[in-house]
Design a protein around this motif. Structure first.
Motif, PDB file in Angstrom:
ATOM      1  N   UNK A 192      60.871  67.204   9.084  1.00  0.00           N
ATOM      2  CA  UNK A 192      59.814  67.055  10.242  1.00  0.00           C
ATOM      3  C   UNK A 192      58.521  67.777   9.792  1.00  0.00           C
ATOM      4  N   UNK A 193      58.601  68.764   8.778  1.00  0.00           N
ATOM      5  CA  UNK A 193      57.319  69.199   8.711  1.00  0.00           C
ATOM      6  C   UNK A 193      56.525  68.283   7.920  1.00  0.00           C
ATOM      7  N   UNK A 194      57.147  67.607   6.791  1.00  0.00           N
ATOM      8  CA  UNK A 194      56.543  66.404   5.959  1.00  0.00           C
ATOM      9  C   UNK A 194      56.067  65.230   6.919  1.00  0.00           C
ATOM     10  N   UNK A 195      56.723  64.747   7.896  1.00  0.00           N
ATOM     11  CA  UNK A 195      56.526  63.725   8.773  1.00  0.00           C
ATOM     12  C   UNK A 195      55.183  64.066   9.430  1.00  0.00           C
ATOM     13  N   UNK A 196      55.195  65.355  10.151  1.00  0.00           N
ATOM     14  CA  UNK A 196      54.154  65.748  10.817  1.00  0.00           C
ATOM     15  C   UNK A 196      52.774  65.956  10.096  1.00  0.00           C
ATOM     16  N   UNK A 197      52.970  66.371   8.907  1.00  0.00           N
ATOM     17  CA  UNK A 197      51.850  66.578   8.085  1.00  0.00           C
ATOM     18  C   UNK A 197      50.913  65.348   7.405  1.00  0.00           C
ATOM     19  N   UNK A 207      49.358  61.463  16.048  1.00  0.00           N
ATOM     20  CA  UNK A 207      50.042  62.655  15.611  1.00  0.00           C
ATOM     21  C   UNK A 207      50.436  63.317  16.979  1.00  0.00           C
ATOM     22  N   UNK A 208      49.521  63.506  17.915  1.00  0.00           N
ATOM     23  CA  UNK A 208      50.180  64.093  19.295  1.00  0.00           C
ATOM     24  C   UNK A 208      51.291  63.498  19.879  1.00  0.00           C
ATOM     25  N   UNK A 209      51.409  62.152  19.689  1.00  0.00           N
ATOM     26  CA  UNK A 209      52.563  61.304  20.165  1.00  0.00           C
ATOM     27  C   UNK A 209      53.851  61.725  19.421  1.00  0.00           C
ATOM     28  N   UNK A 210      53.829  61.848  18.263  1.00  0.00           N
ATOM     29  CA  UNK A 210      54.785  62.132  17.169  1.00  0.00           C
ATOM     30  C   UNK A 210      55.383  63.522  17.377  1.00  0.00           C
ATOM     31  N   UNK A 211      54.205  64.328  17.628  1.00  0.00           N
ATOM     32  CA  UNK A 211      54.626  65.746  18.015  1.00  0.00           C
ATOM     33  C   UNK A 211      55.341  65.839  19.204  1.00  0.00           C
ATOM     34  N   UNK A 212      55.005  65.365  20.035  1.00  0.00           N
ATOM     35  CA  UNK A 212      55.692  65.302  21.513  1.00  0.00           C
ATOM     36  C   UNK A 212      57.192  64.736  21.422  1.00  0.00           C
ATOM     37  N   UNK A 213      57.399  63.522  20.652  1.00  0.00           N
ATOM     38  CA  UNK A 213      58.432  63.102  20.601  1.00  0.00           C
ATOM     39  C   UNK A 213      59.430  64.132  19.806  1.00  0.00           C
ATOM     40  N   UNK A 214      58.995  64.753  18.761  1.00  0.00           N
ATOM     41  CA  UNK A 214      59.949  65.556  17.922  1.00  0.00           C
ATOM     42  C   UNK A 214      60.189  67.004  19.040  1.00  0.00           C
ATOM     43  N   UNK A 215      59.054  67.269  19.725  1.00  0.00           N
ATOM     44  CA  UNK A 215      59.306  68.852  20.495  1.00  0.00           C
ATOM     45  C   UNK A 215      59.963  68.535  21.688  1.00  0.00           C
ATOM     46  N   UNK A 216      60.061  67.477  22.197  1.00  0.00           N
ATOM     47  CA  UNK A 216      60.503  67.249  23.535  1.00  0.00           C
ATOM     48  C   UNK A 216      61.801  66.561  23.690  1.00  0.00           C
ATOM     49  N   UNK A 217      62.243  65.545  22.875  1.00  0.00           N
ATOM     50  CA  UNK A 217      63.630  64.864  23.003  1.00  0.00           C
ATOM     51  C   UNK A 217      63.482  63.720  24.069  1.00  0.00           C
ATOM     52  N   UNK A 218      62.168  63.523  24.698  1.00  0.00           N
ATOM     53  CA  UNK A 218      62.169  62.372  25.578  1.00  0.00           C
ATOM     54  C   UNK A 218      62.420  60.882  25.048  1.00  0.00           C
ATOM     55  N   UNK A 219      62.857  60.070  25.600  1.00  0.00           N
ATOM     56  CA  UNK A 219      62.787  58.630  25.127  1.00  0.00           C
ATOM     57  C   UNK A 219      61.582  58.117  24.709  1.00  0.00           C
ATOM     58  N   UNK A 220      61.358  57.321  23.797  1.00  0.00           N
ATOM     59  CA  UNK A 220      60.023  56.909  23.256  1.00  0.00           C
ATOM     60  C   UNK A 220      59.232  56.334  24.539  1.00  0.00           C
ATOM     61  N   UNK A 221      59.850  55.377  25.347  1.00  0.00           N
ATOM     62  CA  UNK A 221      59.014  54.842  26.482  1.00  0.00           C
ATOM     63  C   UNK A 221      58.701  55.855  27.422  1.00  0.00           C
ATOM     64  N   UNK A 222      59.418  56.926  27.612  1.00  0.00           N
ATOM     65  CA  UNK A 222      59.094  58.024  28.394  1.00  0.00           C
ATOM     66  C   UNK A 222      57.802  58.730  28.100  1.00  0.00           C
ATOM     67  N   UNK A 223      57.754  58.699  26.527  1.00  0.00           N
ATOM     68  CA  UNK A 223      56.562  59.433  26.040  1.00  0.00           C
ATOM     69  C   UNK A 223      55.256  58.672  26.286  1.00  0.00           C
ATOM     70  N   UNK A 224      55.470  57.303  26.046  1.00  0.00           N
ATOM     71  CA  UNK A 224      54.427  56.233  26.224  1.00  0.00           C
ATOM     72  C   UNK A 224      53.833  56.244  27.544  1.00  0.00           C
ATOM     73  N   UNK A 225      54.913  56.396  28.717  1.00  0.00           N
ATOM     74  CA  UNK A 225      54.532  56.383  30.071  1.00  0.00           C
ATOM     75  C   UNK A 225      53.919  57.473  30.814  1.00  0.00           C
ATOM     76  N   UNK A 226      54.068  58.849  29.915  1.00  0.00           N
ATOM     77  CA  UNK A 226      53.703  59.953  30.364  1.00  0.00           C
ATOM     78  C   UNK A 226      52.039  60.103  30.725  1.00  0.00           C
ATOM     79  N   UNK A 227      51.691  60.584  32.089  1.00  0.00           N
ATOM     80  CA  UNK A 227      50.542  60.540  32.482  1.00  0.00           C
ATOM     81  C   UNK A 227      50.256  62.083  32.617  1.00  0.00           C
ATOM     82  N   UNK A 228      48.791  62.463  32.777  1.00  0.00           N
ATOM     83  CA  UNK A 228      48.322  64.003  32.957  1.00  0.00           C
ATOM     84  C   UNK A 228      48.769  64.229  34.523  1.00  0.00           C
ATOM     85  N   UNK A 229      48.894  63.268  35.340  1.00  0.00           N
ATOM     86  CA  UNK A 229      49.136  63.715  36.692  1.00  0.00           C
ATOM     87  C   UNK A 229      50.606  64.043  36.669  1.00  0.00           C
TER      88      UNK A 229
END
Length: 370
Positions: A192-197, A207-229
């Motif tokens: 994980x450290x190597x990938x993020x670096x 980088x923020x997208x991959x961090x969120x995937x690794x830190x949240x465990x959501x499905x990839x499509x859910x991360x893609x569709x996440x909005x600030x709202x």
């Protein structure tokens, strides 16, 4: 932007505004408001328009959004006939299921593509399926769907026999089993450290997208569709309400609700997720949180080929799909002592059955006595 179908005297209408221009049209010829499937189809077209507007690909002519009548809407012969071919029967069966557009675009669309590629053989021709070079799990799933289609056809009087009785399910080979298990192997802390670096250095937009995937465990499509709202930084909450995925075999992006009703869920941010959002939020932030290098919706295929695969290859890490980030977080959650129901809630499952099925080895790891 939410575009909702409205009732018209003669059709189902979509009305919306794009950059000050007002649009109003009926995308489904002869569509009836009282017909549930017609309403779902128009709603799916509305979702496509929303995605295209977000991605900057809106078709001003509206031709892309006008539904063409498919073979499934043409009447089949009332009685069984040797002249009926696989494609007509498949389309009619899928239409009878009244599936959500996102479901129909998955394995159902893949089976249809197989039939089309085989030049639409008659029902008694099953060679196209027998010679298919599919993994055992994929073959067995599609065989099951085709069997259901034929059983429906026999009940409807559209077919007299079931030629698929001659085909047996395929056994998973040891190589396929090892490959499948390898793809589900969680990443280690060092990986994980190597990938993020690496991604932070060479692919900073992702980088923020991959961090969120690794830190949240959501499905990839859910991360893609996440909005600030759908993020509340004050209460440190994330509301997972939608998923954006790419249509199998094509390039259309499909917006849909998460896989199960219980998947529309609320997640409480960890410190590292909270810090991540705090580092990327801007004044008057709105719309999608994570975007491609061109500022559009992240395309799963482009992300995988342009960033994910090159990163794992450069680091000498055995390849796993981006979905392995989810396996990693859920495994970490169980190892940290969270209960099965808690992890199921994070994952968006109705209960703990899936967690026990896929992560039981983590829970039941034996430890040598002191």
């Amino acid at each position: 932007m939410n575009i909702n179908p409205s009732k018209d005297r003669k059709a189902i209408r979509l009305q919306f505004t794009v950059e000050g221009a007002r649009f109003s049209f009926s995308p489904l010829p002869g569509g009836k408001w009282d017909n549930k499937r017609d309403r779902q189809l128009v709603a799916a077209i509305a979702t496509k328009i929303e995605n295209d507007i977000l991605a900057g690909n809106f078709d001003l002519s509206l031709e892309r959004y006008r539904h063409k009548l498919s073979a499934a809407q043409n009447p089949l012969p009332e009685k069984a006939s040797s002249r009926i071919c696989w494609l007509e029967l498949w389309d009619a069966w899928v239409a009878s299921l009244d599936l959500p557009i996102s479901t129909a675009a998955d394995h159902y669309a893949c089976v249809r593509a197989m039939i089309v590629k085989s030049e639409n053989p008659p029902l008694d021709n099953i060679e196209w399926l027998q010679v298919s070079k599919l993994a055992a799990s994929t073959f067995n799933r599609r065989l099951s769907m085709l069997r259901s289609c034929l059983l429906w056809a026999i009940d409807e009087g559209l077919a007299k026999a079931n030629p698929l009785k001659k085909i047996r399910s395929r056994l998973t080979t040891e190589q396929e089993r090892q490959l499948s298990d390898g793809k589900k192997t969680p990443f280690s802390d060092l990986e994980i450290q190597k990938i993020l670096s690496h991604i932070d250095r060479f692919y900073p937009t992702y980088a923020p997208f991959v961090q969120f995937l690794l830190f949240s465990g959501v499905r990839t499509g859910e991360a893609v569709g996440l909005t600030w709202e759908n993020v509340d930084l004050e209460k440190r909450l994330i509301f997972v309400k939608q998923s954006i995925s790419r249509e199998r075999g094509g390039y259309k992006k499909i917006q849909k609700n998460p896989k199960t009703r219980d998947s529309i869920r609320t997640l409480r941010m960890s410190d590292r997720v909270f810090a991540l959002f705090g580092s990327i939020i801007t004044e008057n932030a709105c719309g999608l949180i994570f975007k491609s290098p061109k500022g559009q919706i992240i395309d799963h295929g482009n992300f995988r080929t342009q960033c994910w695969k090159p990163t794992l290859s450069a680091l000498g890490i055995p390849y796993r799909k981006p979905y392995a980030t989810r396996h990693t977080l859920l495994s970490q959650a169980l190892e940290s002592g969270l209960s099965v129901p808690q992890v199921a809630q994070i994952a968006g499952h109705r209960d703990g059955k899936m967690i026990l099925q896929h992560y039981g080895h983590v829970i039941n790891q034996s430890q040598l006595p002191e």
